[in-house]
Design a protein around this motif. Structure first.
Motif, short mmCIF file in Angstrom:
data_model
loop_
_atom_site.label_atom_id
_atom_site.label_comp_id
_atom_site.label_asym_id
_atom_site.label_seq_id
_atom_site.Cartn_x
_atom_site.Cartn_y
_atom_site.Cartn_z
N TYR A 126 25.97 136.28 16.14
CA TYR A 126 27.40 136.01 16.30
C TYR A 126 28.08 137.02 17.23
O TYR A 126 29.09 136.70 17.85
CB TYR A 126 28.08 135.99 14.94
CG TYR A 126 27.93 134.67 14.23
CD1 TYR A 126 28.56 133.53 14.73
CD2 TYR A 126 27.15 134.54 13.09
CE1 TYR A 126 28.42 132.30 14.09
CE2 TYR A 126 27.01 133.32 12.45
CZ TYR A 126 27.65 132.19 12.96
OH TYR A 126 27.50 130.98 12.34
N GLU A 127 27.54 138.23 17.31
CA GLU A 127 28.11 139.19 18.26
C GLU A 127 27.82 138.76 19.69
O GLU A 127 28.67 138.91 20.58
CB GLU A 127 27.53 140.59 18.03
CG GLU A 127 28.15 141.64 18.95
CD GLU A 127 27.53 143.00 18.77
OE1 GLU A 127 28.26 144.00 18.64
OE2 GLU A 127 26.29 143.08 18.79
N LEU A 142 22.25 126.49 15.02
CA LEU A 142 21.30 127.58 15.28
C LEU A 142 21.38 128.63 14.18
O LEU A 142 20.35 129.13 13.70
CB LEU A 142 21.58 128.20 16.65
CG LEU A 142 21.20 127.36 17.87
CD1 LEU A 142 21.70 128.04 19.15
CD2 LEU A 142 19.69 127.18 17.93
N ALA A 143 22.61 128.97 13.78
CA ALA A 143 22.78 129.95 12.71
C ALA A 143 22.18 129.43 11.39
O ALA A 143 21.53 130.18 10.65
CB ALA A 143 24.26 130.27 12.53
N VAL A 168 22.59 132.83 0.20
CA VAL A 168 23.89 133.47 -0.01
C VAL A 168 24.18 134.49 1.09
O VAL A 168 25.29 134.51 1.66
CB VAL A 168 23.94 134.14 -1.40
CG1 VAL A 168 25.17 135.03 -1.53
CG2 VAL A 168 23.94 133.09 -2.50
N ALA A 169 23.20 135.32 1.41
CA ALA A 169 23.39 136.34 2.45
C ALA A 169 23.73 135.71 3.78
O ALA A 169 24.66 136.13 4.48
CB ALA A 169 22.13 137.21 2.57
N GLY A 170 22.97 134.67 4.16
CA GLY A 170 23.22 134.00 5.43
C GLY A 170 24.55 133.28 5.45
O GLY A 170 25.29 133.35 6.44
N ALA A 171 24.88 132.60 4.36
CA ALA A 171 26.12 131.84 4.29
C ALA A 171 27.34 132.76 4.37
O ALA A 171 28.35 132.41 5.00
CB ALA A 171 26.17 131.02 3.00
N VAL A 172 27.24 133.93 3.77
CA VAL A 172 28.36 134.88 3.81
C VAL A 172 28.63 135.33 5.24
O VAL A 172 29.78 135.37 5.69
CB VAL A 172 28.06 136.10 2.90
CG1 VAL A 172 29.00 137.26 3.22
CG2 VAL A 172 28.19 135.71 1.45
#
Length: 375
Positions: A126-127, A142-143, A168-172
């Motif tokens: 995302y950066e 892609l994410a 959960v980690a990815g969705a956050v």
């Protein structure tokens, strides 16, 4: 907290955080000592040694710097994904699951490393992504693939608990980065529709039993519902101030299963009671406040997403362990940070704190540079 009598390199360390997690780990050592019947073996000594080793590792991660983390984020994710693939091919089987890799004298669980790698990879993704394209469906796809690929590999091991942590980690990180809200609504709706199918065709028999026992533990008090029932008895018998150190009966007499790992919260609550339990929760909340404050203060998108994602993952550990022990959720194999016995979990948690410290150190460095420029 600055310790002025130390050299600056040491004085600028986050001593409040170090003292907090050290206190938690020492308390965890006492809980494990009691759980073993007033013995440092087999859990308390290992717990203390693992904390010391991984504290050094966390501080070493802090010294790496945020720019180096940027550079290794995607390669580290790729390496962890490759190791997960190797697990499916040559991984060791233990407890009915294929989760470990033997690399010479070293045995590793790649899914533990992936819990943090997935956050680093998405934060870097995302950066690099132009802000205007964050809500683009192609970017979101892609994410989602970055998040979903390792989750699927872990799910087939099978390890539902770790797969849930990865999701959960990815969705956050995706949510904080600005992924479309309708995506999460669609995902929630799809999960609700597919849940019955997943129960019959994806979950293993022991996982199905977990869900059934959660709904009605008293229907099988000596079988599937035993964990939850004994955990509630331990917590309830602790009362306000607990039965006293080394005076717990559920843990001491081993009525409480997994009293040193998944249900360690019930073990400590029985002996130390509600008063100490709330104090423990307050200390965790302070650590979460520090983590989110570090994310908020970061001037880089990578730093913000990394610190926030890692802090939320640790929060998920604490919340799910306590909710499991109190019977609010199905029994899950998620440890209580710094309290439960387990080297892999301790490594993941300490690396997580090392990453947050790295983000904080970068902001301190930038602050010092701005101050020098003003002078």
């Amino acid at each position: 907290m600055m310790l002025g009598f130390l050299p600056r390199r040491l004085a600028i360390l986050p001593w409040k955080v170090i003292f907090a997690i050290t206190g938690l780990s020492l308390f965890g050592t006492a809980v494990l000592y009691s759980a073993a019947g007033a013995s440092m073996q087999p859990w308390a000594t290992a717990h203390l040694m693992q904390f010391a080793v991984f504290l050094v590792l966390a501080l070493a991660v802090r010294m790496m710097g945020l720019n180096l983390l940027r550079q290794v984020a995607l390669p580290a994710y790729g390496a962890c994904l490759f190791l997960l693939l190797l697990v499916e091919i040559i991984g060791q089987v233990g407890g009915g699951s294929q989760r470990w890799l033997s690399l010479g004298p070293l045995t590793i669980q790649p899914s533990e490393l992936m819990k943090l790698s997935i956050i680093m990879a998405l934060a870097r993704f995302y950066e690099m992504l132009p802000a205007a394209e964050t809500a683009n469906w192609k970017a979101t796809g892609l994410a989602a693939a970055i998040m979903g690929a390792p989750a699927v590999l872990v799910l087939v091991q099978p390890d539902l608990d770790t797969a849930l942590v990865l999701i959960v980690a990815g969705a956050v990180v995706m949510f904080l980065a600005g992924a479309p809200l309708r995506l999460f609504m669609l995902a929630g709706g799809a999960a609700a529709v597919l849940a019955p199918l997943a129960y019959f065709f994806v979950l293993q028999p022991y996982q199905q039993v977990r869900l059934i026992s959660f709904i009605d533990p008293e229907s099988d008090p000596l079988g599937a519902g035993y964990h939850v029932i004994q955990s509630k008895i331990a917590i309830g018998s602790g009362g306000i101030f607990g039965k006293g150190f080394l005076k717990g009966t559920q843990g001491q007499l081993q009525y409480l299963p997994e009293h040193h790992t998944d249900l360690v919260f019930a073990t400590l609550f029985e002996e130390w009671g509600l008063f100490i339990g709330l104090g423990l929760l307050a200390l965790y909340l302070w650590l979460f406040h520090w983590g989110y404050r570090t994310a908020r203060r970061s001037t880089s998108r990578f730093g913000k997403l990394l610190a926030a994602g890692v802090t939320t993952t640790v929060f998920f550990y604490v919340a799910m362990n306590m909710l499991t022990a109190t019977g609010v959720t199905p029994v899950m194999g998620i440890p209580l940070p710094f309290i439960s016995h387990g080297g892999s979990a301790m490594m993941t948690i300490m690396l997580a704190f090392g990453l947050i410290m790295t983000v904080e150190r970068e902001e301190l460095r930038l602050h010092d540079e701005r101050e020098q420029f003003r002078l």
